[in-house]
Motif scaffolding. Sequence first.
Motif, PDB file in Angstrom:
ATOM      1  N   PRO A 168       3.539 -48.973  35.509  1.00 37.75           N
ATOM      2  CA  PRO A 168       4.116 -48.807  36.852  1.00 37.75           C
ATOM      3  C   PRO A 168       3.117 -49.203  37.928  1.00 37.75           C
ATOM      4  O   PRO A 168       1.913 -49.255  37.697  1.00 37.75           O
ATOM      5  CB  PRO A 168       4.433 -47.306  36.910  1.00 37.75           C
ATOM      6  N   ALA A 169       3.628 -49.451  39.129  1.00 39.56           N
ATOM      7  CA  ALA A 169       2.758 -49.795  40.255  1.00 39.56           C
ATOM      8  C   ALA A 169       1.749 -48.676  40.493  1.00 39.56           C
ATOM      9  O   ALA A 169       2.081 -47.493  40.421  1.00 39.56           O
ATOM     10  CB  ALA A 169       3.603 -50.001  41.511  1.00 39.56           C
ATOM     11  N   GLY A 170       0.500 -49.059  40.746  1.00 37.35           N
ATOM     12  CA  GLY A 170      -0.552 -48.082  40.980  1.00 37.35           C
ATOM     13  C   GLY A 170      -1.201 -47.560  39.722  1.00 37.35           C
ATOM     14  O   GLY A 170      -2.050 -46.664  39.784  1.00 37.35           O
ATOM     15  N   THR A 175      -2.092 -42.100  25.978  1.00 37.88           N
ATOM     16  CA  THR A 175      -1.664 -41.524  27.251  1.00 37.88           C
ATOM     17  C   THR A 175      -1.005 -40.163  27.020  1.00 37.88           C
ATOM     18  O   THR A 175      -0.103 -40.050  26.186  1.00 37.88           O
ATOM     19  CB  THR A 175      -0.667 -42.458  27.958  1.00 37.88           C
ATOM     20  N   PRO A 176      -1.433 -39.130  27.737  1.00 42.91           N
ATOM     21  CA  PRO A 176      -0.809 -37.814  27.570  1.00 42.91           C
ATOM     22  C   PRO A 176       0.664 -37.836  27.973  1.00 42.91           C
ATOM     23  O   PRO A 176       1.103 -38.706  28.734  1.00 42.91           O
ATOM     24  CB  PRO A 176      -1.617 -36.901  28.506  1.00 42.91           C
ATOM     25  N   THR A 177       1.416 -36.855  27.484  1.00 41.67           N
ATOM     26  CA  THR A 177       2.833 -36.773  27.846  1.00 41.67           C
ATOM     27  C   THR A 177       3.014 -36.549  29.339  1.00 41.67           C
ATOM     28  O   THR A 177       4.047 -36.915  29.898  1.00 41.67           O
ATOM     29  CB  THR A 177       3.505 -35.642  27.061  1.00 41.67           C
ATOM     30  N   ALA A 178       2.014 -35.968  29.996  1.00 35.08           N
ATOM     31  CA  ALA A 178       2.101 -35.734  31.440  1.00 35.08           C
ATOM     32  C   ALA A 178       1.955 -37.018  32.243  1.00 35.08           C
ATOM     33  O   ALA A 178       2.246 -37.034  33.438  1.00 35.08           O
ATOM     34  CB  ALA A 178       1.039 -34.725  31.872  1.00 35.08           C
ATOM     35  N   GLY A 179       1.490 -38.083  31.620  1.00 40.65           N
ATOM     36  CA  GLY A 179       1.386 -39.362  32.312  1.00 40.65           C
ATOM     37  C   GLY A 179      -0.033 -39.849  32.469  1.00 40.65           C
ATOM     38  O   GLY A 179      -0.963 -39.354  31.820  1.00 40.65           O
ATOM     39  N   CYS A 225      -9.516 -54.324  12.985  1.00 37.55           N
ATOM     40  CA  CYS A 225      -8.114 -54.587  13.381  1.00 37.55           C
ATOM     41  C   CYS A 225      -7.481 -53.375  14.038  1.00 37.55           C
ATOM     42  O   CYS A 225      -6.305 -53.071  13.806  1.00 37.55           O
ATOM     43  CB  CYS A 225      -7.264 -54.998  12.180  1.00 37.55           C
ATOM     44  N   GLU A 226      -8.239 -52.662  14.858  1.00 33.65           N
ATOM     45  CA  GLU A 226      -7.718 -51.456  15.498  1.00 33.65           C
ATOM     46  C   GLU A 226      -8.079 -51.457  16.979  1.00 33.65           C
ATOM     47  O   GLU A 226      -9.113 -51.995  17.391  1.00 33.65           O
ATOM     48  CB  GLU A 226      -8.290 -50.193  14.847  1.00 33.65           C
ATOM     49  N   ALA A 227      -7.207 -50.820  17.768  1.00 36.15           N
ATOM     50  CA  ALA A 227      -7.437 -50.676  19.201  1.00 36.15           C
ATOM     51  C   ALA A 227      -6.716 -49.427  19.671  1.00 36.15           C
ATOM     52  O   ALA A 227      -5.795 -48.936  19.022  1.00 36.15           O
ATOM     53  CB  ALA A 227      -6.927 -51.905  19.956  1.00 36.15           C
ATOM     54  N   ALA A 228      -7.148 -48.910  20.805  1.00 35.57           N
ATOM     55  CA  ALA A 228      -6.459 -47.803  21.456  1.00 35.57           C
ATOM     56  C   ALA A 228      -6.282 -48.139  22.924  1.00 35.57           C
ATOM     57  O   ALA A 228      -7.040 -48.933  23.494  1.00 35.57           O
ATOM     58  CB  ALA A 228      -7.232 -46.500  21.288  1.00 35.57           C
ATOM     59  N   ALA A 229      -5.258 -47.542  23.543  1.00 36.43           N
ATOM     60  CA  ALA A 229      -4.940 -47.826  24.941  1.00 36.43           C
ATOM     61  C   ALA A 229      -4.617 -46.520  25.663  1.00 36.43           C
ATOM     62  O   ALA A 229      -4.196 -45.535  25.028  1.00 36.43           O
ATOM     63  CB  ALA A 229      -3.747 -48.775  25.031  1.00 36.43           C
ATOM     64  N   ILE A 230      -4.822 -46.525  26.961  1.00 37.92           N
ATOM     65  CA  ILE A 230      -4.443 -45.377  27.785  1.00 37.92           C
ATOM     66  C   ILE A 230      -4.083 -45.872  29.168  1.00 37.92           C
ATOM     67  O   ILE A 230      -4.644 -46.867  29.656  1.00 37.92           O
ATOM     68  CB  ILE A 230      -5.564 -44.327  27.837  1.00 37.92           C
ATOM     69  N   ARG A 231      -3.144 -45.202  29.816  1.00 30.14           N
ATOM     70  CA  ARG A 231      -2.710 -45.577  31.149  1.00 30.14           C
ATOM     71  C   ARG A 231      -3.471 -44.738  32.169  1.00 30.14           C
ATOM     72  O   ARG A 231      -3.537 -43.516  32.046  1.00 30.14           O
ATOM     73  CB  ARG A 231      -1.200 -45.359  31.293  1.00 30.14           C
ATOM     74  N   VAL A 232      -4.026 -45.415  33.191  1.00 25.47           N
ATOM     75  CA  VAL A 232      -4.835 -44.716  34.197  1.00 25.47           C
ATOM     76  C   VAL A 232      -4.257 -44.959  35.577  1.00 25.47           C
ATOM     77  O   VAL A 232      -3.554 -45.941  35.832  1.00 25.47           O
ATOM     78  CB  VAL A 232      -6.312 -45.168  34.151  1.00 25.47           C
ATOM     79  N   VAL A 233      -4.608 -44.046  36.487  1.00 28.34           N
ATOM     80  CA  VAL A 233      -4.174 -44.129  37.881  1.00 28.34           C
ATOM     81  C   VAL A 233      -5.216 -44.915  38.680  1.00 28.34           C
ATOM     82  O   VAL A 233      -6.414 -44.645  38.582  1.00 28.34           O
ATOM     83  CB  VAL A 233      -3.998 -42.727  38.478  1.00 28.34           C
ATOM     84  N   LEU A 234      -4.750 -45.882  39.472  1.00 28.22           N
ATOM     85  CA  LEU A 234      -5.667 -46.680  40.284  1.00 28.22           C
ATOM     86  C   LEU A 234      -5.900 -46.062  41.664  1.00 28.22           C
ATOM     87  O   LEU A 234      -6.943 -46.288  42.270  1.00 28.22           O
ATOM     88  CB  LEU A 234      -5.117 -48.103  40.445  1.00 28.22           C
ATOM     89  N   CYS A 235      -4.951 -45.318  42.168  1.00 27.34           N
ATOM     90  CA  CYS A 235      -5.063 -44.711  43.493  1.00 27.34           C
ATOM     91  C   CYS A 235      -4.974 -43.194  43.346  1.00 27.34           C
ATOM     92  O   CYS A 235      -4.003 -42.696  42.768  1.00 27.34           O
ATOM     93  CB  CYS A 235      -3.957 -45.197  44.417  1.00 27.34           C
TER      94      CYS A 235
END
Length: 258
Positions: free
Chosen positions: A195-197, A116-120, A247-257
């Motif tokens: 977070p929500a959304g 996830t970028p520092t901007a969110g 044994c590796e994975a990556a994750a990122i947070r995305v916006v739903l709305c």
Amino acid sequence: MPHGILGRCVDIIDVEDVHELLGTEWMPLSCAAAHDWEWCPDDTSTPGPAAKTFERPGTCSASPITIYAGATCGTIGWPYNEAVQHARETLRMGEQRALEEWFVRDVLCPMGADLTPTAGAVSIAQGVAALEGWLAENYGGQGILHVPAGAAALLGCCNVVHLEDGVPRTLMGNCAIMGSGYAVNVGPPDCTQAPAGEAWLYITGPIRVRREAPVIVPDSDAASFRIQTNDRFVLAERTFVVEVACCEAAAIRVVLCP
């Protein structure tokens, strides 16, 4: 549900040797980088094989997890065979969600590298692009996207995911698991909820699931009866071992709305 962790994206092995359900350890393949080599390098100070890169294989391990469903009722009018049927069906309908919930909470989240970028949070298309870029750099083969079921409809935007012979795939050929259990929505590094959304998406290399046949506990009418309360208790359960390539994975947070 057709596109969960027990669907067609994953190699499922119904084991006969119960020792495979005690947990596994293996030497992963295809987890190191290949390198280029010039035939006539300018620097000849260290010629020959010693100048090339040699990777020492590591080890991966996977622990077992048991998923169960319990049924209880009064013994009057509720025979043992009906209790067994109830527990079996509850396990059949619920085991995939429970396995996904455990997998994202206890395996993917501790294992995942947060992109996830520092901007969110980013859009879902940007998130998938970042995850697939990470996979291409770190694995080099086809892998699996892990997406909460509540975000699945958004994958149709911009043709991020399409059905190919009934299997959801990206344009890069990576398969997509859209799991109801991923609704726990936790991400690295501390496995707290988004977070929500917003939602956490993950990507891994291929996954293999070992599982046993459902087991009924207890295995007799008399043992299921609790005389103190005149109730019957029956469990249906099965053990799984989920193996993740490299044994590796990556994750990122995305916006739903938007």
